[in-house]
Design a protein around this motif. Structure first.
Motif, short mmCIF file in Angstrom:
data_model
loop_
_atom_site.label_atom_id
_atom_site.label_comp_id
_atom_site.label_asym_id
_atom_site.label_seq_id
_atom_site.Cartn_x
_atom_site.Cartn_y
_atom_site.Cartn_z
N ASN A 64 0.82 -1.21 0.00
CA ASN A 64 0.00 0.00 0.00
C ASN A 64 0.86 1.27 0.00
O ASN A 64 0.59 2.23 0.70
CB ASN A 64 -0.97 0.01 1.18
CG ASN A 64 -2.04 -1.05 1.06
OD1 ASN A 64 -2.31 -1.55 -0.03
ND2 ASN A 64 -2.64 -1.42 2.17
N GLY A 65 1.94 1.26 -0.77
CA GLY A 65 2.82 2.42 -0.89
C GLY A 65 3.87 2.56 0.20
O GLY A 65 4.70 3.46 0.15
N ILE A 66 3.85 1.67 1.19
CA ILE A 66 4.83 1.71 2.28
C ILE A 66 6.01 0.81 1.90
O ILE A 66 5.83 -0.39 1.69
CB ILE A 66 4.22 1.24 3.62
CG1 ILE A 66 3.03 2.11 4.00
CG2 ILE A 66 5.28 1.23 4.73
CD1 ILE A 66 2.21 1.56 5.15
N LYS A 67 7.20 1.40 1.82
CA LYS A 67 8.39 0.63 1.45
C LYS A 67 8.78 -0.30 2.59
O LYS A 67 8.80 0.10 3.75
CB LYS A 67 9.54 1.56 1.11
CG LYS A 67 9.26 2.33 -0.16
CD LYS A 67 10.42 3.18 -0.58
CE LYS A 67 9.97 3.94 -1.81
NZ LYS A 67 11.01 4.40 -2.65
N LEU A 68 9.11 -1.55 2.24
CA LEU A 68 9.49 -2.54 3.23
C LEU A 68 11.01 -2.67 3.39
O LEU A 68 11.46 -3.41 4.26
CB LEU A 68 8.90 -3.91 2.88
CG LEU A 68 7.37 -3.99 2.91
CD1 LEU A 68 6.92 -5.40 2.56
CD2 LEU A 68 6.83 -3.58 4.25
N SER A 69 11.77 -1.97 2.58
CA SER A 69 13.22 -2.08 2.67
C SER A 69 13.70 -1.65 4.05
O SER A 69 13.25 -0.65 4.60
CB SER A 69 13.91 -1.24 1.59
OG SER A 69 13.57 0.12 1.74
N ASN A 70 14.54 -2.47 4.63
CA ASN A 70 15.16 -2.24 5.93
C ASN A 70 14.19 -2.26 7.12
O ASN A 70 14.50 -1.76 8.19
CB ASN A 70 15.97 -0.94 5.92
CG ASN A 70 17.22 -1.08 6.76
OD1 ASN A 70 17.75 -2.17 6.92
ND2 ASN A 70 17.68 0.03 7.29
#
Length: 143
Positions: A64-70
């Motif tokens: 939903n547009g939230i980056k999961l990186s890190n």
């Protein structure tokens, strides 16, 4: 790395899940030296399997547009918990990741045991995979 990025929408199925399991993150990498979140299992009766576009080993880039990186595994899980009935996923699919995650998650490559429990017709079945071996046990239970 060779692969492709795509954006897909999955709708929560019965049982209030999307029909897949995630692994990885900053605190528990699935692939060495990668903080990414990956799909580690797909429920064959779930929404993701019915949709057919997700694979074990796909990297989840955004929810939903939230980056999961890190993100840590717990942070990623919380994002899915609060995602609502439908989720828009940006995923990176790579056959290289598919084989790495399948190998990592395979019970044969695990040093510790993995255990699954299933209740069928008044009997509890337990399947445990330990190293390269497996054991099945059962017992009656009271309703």
């Amino acid at each position: 790395m060779y692969g492709r990025t795509q954006t897909i929408e999955i709708i929560r199925g019965s049982g209030d899940t999307f029909g897949f399991t995630i692994g990885g993150g900053r605190d528990s990498p699935v692939i060495p030296s990668s903080n990414a979140i990956f799909i580690t299992a797909i429920n064959k009766h779930g929404s993701a399997a019915k949709d057919g576009r997700l694979h074990v080993g796909d990297e989840l880039v955004e929810v939903n547009g939230i980056k999961l990186s890190n993100k840590t595994h717990a942070e990623a899980t919380e994002i899915f918990t609060n995602a609502g009935a439908a989720v828009t996923l940006k995923i990176f699919s790579s056959e290289k990741n598919w084989s790495l995650v399948e190998q990592k998650e395979s019970p044969r490559t695990q040093k510790k045991s993995r255990c699954w429990t299933c209740r069928i017709l008044g009997t509890t079945l337990v399947l445990a995979a330990i190293g390269a071996g497996a054991a099945i046990s059962y017992k009656k239970y009271k309703k």
